[in-house]
Design an enzyme around this catalytic site. Structure first.
Site, PDB file in Angstrom:
ATOM      1  CG  ASP A  83      32.223  64.194  95.855  1.00  0.00           C
ATOM      2  OD1 ASP A  83      32.062  63.110  95.245  1.00  0.00           O
ATOM      3  OD2 ASP A  83      33.310  64.802  95.847  1.00  0.00           O
ATOM      4  CG  ASP A 105      31.464  64.527  87.560  1.00  0.00           C
ATOM      5  OD1 ASP A 105      31.587  63.361  87.975  1.00  0.00           O
ATOM      6  OD2 ASP A 105      32.369  65.382  87.637  1.00  0.00           O
ATOM      7  CD  GLU A 133      35.641  61.509  91.455  1.00  0.00           C
ATOM      8  OE1 GLU A 133      36.376  61.161  90.509  1.00  0.00           O
ATOM      9  OE2 GLU A 133      34.959  62.562  91.412  1.00  0.00           O
ATOM     10  CD  GLU A 134      33.803  65.895  91.087  1.00  0.00           C
ATOM     11  OE1 GLU A 134      34.920  66.272  90.678  1.00  0.00           O
ATOM     12  OE2 GLU A 134      32.910  65.484  90.327  1.00  0.00           O
ATOM     13  CG  HIS A 332      33.704  69.719  87.006  1.00  0.00           C
ATOM     14  ND1 HIS A 332      35.055  69.586  87.295  1.00  0.00           N
ATOM     15  CD2 HIS A 332      33.117  68.594  87.496  1.00  0.00           C
ATOM     16  CE1 HIS A 332      35.261  68.438  87.928  1.00  0.00           C
ATOM     17  NE2 HIS A 332      34.085  67.824  88.056  1.00  0.00           N
TER      18      HIS A 332
END
Length: 376
Positions: A83, A105, A133-134, A332
């Site tokens: 994700d 990421d 996970e995010e 991000h």
């Protein structure tokens, strides 16, 4: 067939070709997979792992699995996440740099693990791309923790730089504050609802700052710090939310007691994730360091202020570390990209480390000599 799949198939190299890893990463970046919407990329990676000779499937919560190697002997698990945070970045290559949401990421790490596993013979390797996970809860990793037997060793796929190894991550707790009170005139000396919410955020930050007096660096591994991520309201109603990053051994209960002592408020906690750290002598750390050195680089050891699925899976108590290509400072951001040369170097490192790690894990424990000193 989706448009991205048609485009990928027209230009796809054979699985064993030299440019296959770059193609695989580019194709994975072209499939959006914001947390909660990972199924298309999970299915895509399951198909690619099957083509590479791994036994693959997608589990009940959407994690993608691939297994290879003999069923006997120790299992090494390679677990990354598929994700991403929201926000699209066009998938483009500029020289050696490949841009796209998730390049660092952590789809770069995911491709590294898939390609390294496909190159590894004689070792039982279990590759997992976890969902969620995010966002708070780490749904995918918790499902693995509950349903998959503990491996003999674990590599978490997160950006450490191809020549770096991550030994630990801070933990996390998210605290929400809500207040509702009768409206006041703006001339009243009493604090408004939004003023109380702002004061709460300040008090939490000061509480954490007071735990390590004299230490002003909020990202230092031993320091707890809170980031105010949301604050809005008016005279009568307001809310605030803080994301707190905390070191191993942090007293979550004490922080909650402090938060709940605020009057006229409702306190919400989204998760309690303990921090985790491993010693330099951990077998996974040691073998990754040796493999990096074999590529002519000096390994860099890191501990990070963020949180990863390493925290979630730490209760297994097995040797573990995090490894993957990419600069974590780009996580991000709108500039997220990865050098393809680093992707290939990371695949070489992991492919070299896996059989060495499995051999060490299968060896009988030493019965003579001084014990190793564990370095926190």
């Amino acid at each position: 067939m989706a448009d991205h799949q048609r485009t990928a198939d027209r230009t796809r190299p054979a699985a064993g070709d030299e440019d296959y890893p770059a193609w695989l990463l580019r194709a994975a970046l072209g499939i959006p997979s914001v947390s909660g919407r990972e199924l298309p990329v999970a299915r895509f990676l399951a198909d690619r792992m099957a083509e590479l000779g791994l036994d693959s499937y997608v589990d009940e919560v959407g994690n993608v699995h691939g297994l290879t190697g003999p069923r006997t002997g120790p299992t090494v698990m390679l677990l990354g996440h598929i994700d991403t945070v929201p926000g699209q970045i066009p998938v483009v290559q500029v020289g050696d740099l490949l841009y796209g949401r998730g390049a660092v990421d952590a789809k770069g790490s995911m491709v590294t693990m898939i390609c390294a596993a496909a190159r590894t013979e004689g070792v039982r390797v279990h590759v997992i791309g976890a969902v969620g996970e995010e966002v708070a809860g780490s749904r995918g990793a918790h499902h693995v923790l509950a349903t998959v037997p503990p491996p003999a060793a674990l590599v978490i796929g997160e950006p450490s730089g191809w020549d770096g190894v991550c030994l630990g991550y801070k933990g996390r707790i998210g605290i929400g504050y809500e207040i509702s009170r009768p409206p006041l005139h703006t001339s009243s000396p009493e604090p408004t609802a939004v003023e109380r919410a702002a004061r709460f955020a300040h008090d939490i930050q000061e509480y954490l700052r007071g735990l390590t007096p004299g230490q002003d660096d909020p990202i230092a591994f031993g320091v707890a710090a809170a980031t105010l991520v949301r604050l809005h309201g008016d005279l009568a109603e307001a809310e605030a939310f803080l994301s707190c990053r905390v070191p191993p051994g942090f007293d979550f209960a004490a922080l909650e007691r402090f938060a709940r002592s605020r009057p006229h408020s409702r306190i919400l906690v989204d998760e309690r994730v303990p921090g985790v750290t491993r010693p330099r002598t951990d077998p996974v750390v040691s073998q990754l360091r040796a493999a990096i050195a074999a590529q002519g680089a000096r390994p860099t050891l890191k501990r990070k202020a963020g949180t990863s699925d390493m925290n979630t899976l730490a209760p297994w108590g097995v040797p573990m570390a995090a490894y993957g290509p990419g600069d974590a400072h780009l996580d991000h951001t709108t500039d997220e990209h990865i050098p393809l040369g680093d992707l290939y170097r990371a695949i070489d490192v992991l492919a070299l480390a896996l059989p060495r790690l499995a051999s060490r894990l299968a060896a009988p424990p030493r019965t003579t000599g001084a014990p190793e000193l564990l370095e926190a």
